[in-house]
Design a protein around this motif. Structure first.
Motif, mmCIF file in Angstrom:
data_model
loop_
_atom_site.group_PDB
_atom_site.id
_atom_site.type_symbol
_atom_site.label_atom_id
_atom_site.label_comp_id
_atom_site.label_asym_id
_atom_site.label_seq_id
_atom_site.Cartn_x
_atom_site.Cartn_y
_atom_site.Cartn_z
ATOM 1 N N GLY A 148 0.838 -1.202 0.000
ATOM 2 C CA GLY A 148 0.000 0.000 0.000
ATOM 3 C C GLY A 148 0.872 1.251 0.000
ATOM 4 O O GLY A 148 0.460 2.315 -0.472
ATOM 5 N N ALA A 149 2.093 1.111 0.503
ATOM 6 C CA ALA A 149 3.030 2.242 0.555
ATOM 7 C C ALA A 149 3.388 2.777 -0.827
ATOM 8 O O ALA A 149 3.928 3.877 -0.942
ATOM 9 N N ARG A 150 3.077 2.017 -1.883
ATOM 10 C CA ARG A 150 3.407 2.495 -3.234
ATOM 11 C C ARG A 150 2.687 3.808 -3.547
ATOM 12 O O ARG A 150 3.082 4.541 -4.439
ATOM 13 N N GLU A 151 1.625 4.082 -2.797
ATOM 14 C CA GLU A 151 0.918 5.357 -2.981
ATOM 15 C C GLU A 151 1.046 6.238 -1.739
ATOM 16 O O GLU A 151 0.272 7.180 -1.563
ATOM 17 N N PRO A 197 -1.688 -2.982 6.050
ATOM 18 C CA PRO A 197 -1.004 -3.303 7.311
ATOM 19 C C PRO A 197 -1.296 -4.729 7.775
ATOM 20 O O PRO A 197 -2.417 -5.037 8.176
ATOM 21 N N ILE A 198 -0.305 -5.580 7.669
ATOM 22 C CA ILE A 198 -0.470 -6.996 8.017
ATOM 23 C C ILE A 198 0.335 -7.274 9.285
ATOM 24 O O ILE A 198 1.541 -6.994 9.333
ATOM 25 N N GLU A 199 -0.314 -7.839 10.257
ATOM 26 C CA GLU A 199 0.358 -8.120 11.530
ATOM 27 C C GLU A 199 1.156 -9.411 11.418
ATOM 28 O O GLU A 199 0.609 -10.459 11.060
ATOM 29 N N THR A 200 2.452 -9.327 11.716
ATOM 30 C CA THR A 200 3.306 -10.514 11.732
ATOM 31 C C THR A 200 3.943 -10.619 13.116
ATOM 32 O O THR A 200 3.883 -9.666 13.901
ATOM 33 N N THR A 221 -8.048 2.166 7.950
ATOM 34 C CA THR A 221 -8.399 1.024 7.096
ATOM 35 C C THR A 221 -9.909 0.784 7.168
ATOM 36 O O THR A 221 -10.431 0.521 8.263
ATOM 37 N N PRO A 222 -10.632 0.873 6.044
ATOM 38 C CA PRO A 222 -12.082 0.727 6.082
ATOM 39 C C PRO A 222 -12.564 -0.547 6.786
ATOM 40 O O PRO A 222 -13.566 -0.511 7.492
ATOM 41 N N ALA A 255 -5.712 -4.916 1.189
ATOM 42 C CA ALA A 255 -5.429 -3.827 2.129
ATOM 43 C C ALA A 255 -6.664 -3.362 2.897
ATOM 44 O O ALA A 255 -6.720 -2.210 3.334
ATOM 45 N N GLY A 256 -7.650 -4.231 3.038
ATOM 46 C CA GLY A 256 -8.813 -3.891 3.856
ATOM 47 C C GLY A 256 -9.596 -2.692 3.359
ATOM 48 O O GLY A 256 -10.247 -2.003 4.147
#
Ligand SMILES: NC(=O)c1ccc[n+]([C@@H]2O[C@H](COP(=O)([O-])OP(=O)(O)OC[C@H]3O[C@@H](n4cnc5c(N)ncnc54)[C@H](O)[C@@H]3O)[C@@H](O)[C@H]2O)c1
Length: 258
Positions: A148-151, A197-200, A221-222, A255-256
């Motif tokens: 998502g950071a690409r934007e 944002p993915i939790e690892t 995040t919607p 990305a939710g």
């Protein structure tokens, strides 16, 4: 598995970079669950051993290679080993990436170079090796990890800054699109997945701490929650499988709703 008990990537050989943990491990295990043989690559020996164990528990063949995928010689050796062991590579997952460069006004040039190298050079080197081989077979699937950071990511921008990472992940989108056009005539599909944002295990503490912040990832995040590694693994699996055979040059946001 489908109704015939066959996996969605049965009999395929998949090479996953950065598979010692996080999204790479989830993806490697998911591909194994669906019948693939795996070549996993990482610099982390302990994490790789655990991923290897999880795949062996599924009774799928797995070869683990410790290598730095930003190193040209190491990547050539990696592909030679993979082809020696498995005869072919059907699927390449360019998952290695990450890094943080700070706010733009104080970012260090060496951090910029490191992040571009980690995210972009790794994908370039592995794709170059894989595409040579896949072209001769007129078959192959490549999935790159964008973001998502690409934007631009509002919470990262506001609290920490990381323009180098955003630039590298936007570049992954362009790289994906262009390489897909170059390889289309050889029946090689090239796509990207752009996680939100993915939790690892590694980032959980940091992600959870951000939840309290005004511009934190959950509020932005919607779907109002962090994603799980399996959300990304399933998207990568889809793009790596024959179900996606008419899709190439696409970046799929997972990305939710962002
Ligand atoms: N987790 C997220 O929220 C998120 C969001 C968007 C995009 N992504 C992207 O997804 C991918 C995986 O993310 P993650 O959170 O699982 O990352 P991670 O940092 O948990 O895992 C990366 C793995 O790559 C390995 N690695 C690092 N440098 C390497 C090198 N030079 N050679 C070989 N292996 C190396 C690490 O040892 C680690 O096992 C990355 O490209 C990341 O940028 C993640």
């Amino acid at each position: 598995m489908n109704v015939n008990g066959r996996g969605r990537v049965s009999g395929k050989v998949a090479l996953v970079t950065g598979a010692a943990g996080g999204l790479g491990r989830a993806t490697a295990v998911r591909l194994a669950e669906e019948g693939a043989s795996l070549v996993i690559v990482d610099t982390d020996a302990d994490g790789s051993a655990e991923t290897e164990r999880l795949i062996r528990d599924l009774r799928r063949p797995v070869t683990s290679v410790l290598a730095d995928v930003t190193d040209e010689v190491a990547v050539k050796k990696l592909f030679a080993t993979a082809l020696d062991t498995h005869d072919r590579i059907d699927i390449l997952i360019n998952n290695v990436g990450g890094g943080t460069s700070g706010h733009i006004w104080e970012a260090k040039a060496e951090d910029w170079d490191f992040i571009i190298r980690l995210n972009l050079r790794s994908a370039f080197l592995c794709t170059r090796e894989a595409s040579g081989h896949m072209r001769s077979r007129k078959a192959g699937r490549i999935v790159n990890l964008s973001s998502g950071a690409r934007e631009g990511t509002p919470w990262t921008a506001y609290y920490t800054g990381n323009a180098a990472y955003a630039a590298s992940k936007a570049a992954i989108h362009g790289f994906t699109r262009h390489v897909a056009l170059e390889l289309a005539e050889y029946n090689i599909a090239v796509n990207a997945v752009a996680p939100g944002p993915i939790e690892t295990e590694k980032n959980s503490k940091r992600m959870r701490a951000m939840e309290a912040l005004e511009y934190g990832p959950v509020r932005a995040t919607p779907l109002r929650r962090l994603g799980e590694p399996i959300d990304i693994a399933n998207a990568v699996l889809y793009l790596a499988s024959d179900e996606a055979k008419y899709i190439t040059g696409t970046t799929l946001a997972v990305a939710g709703g962002r």
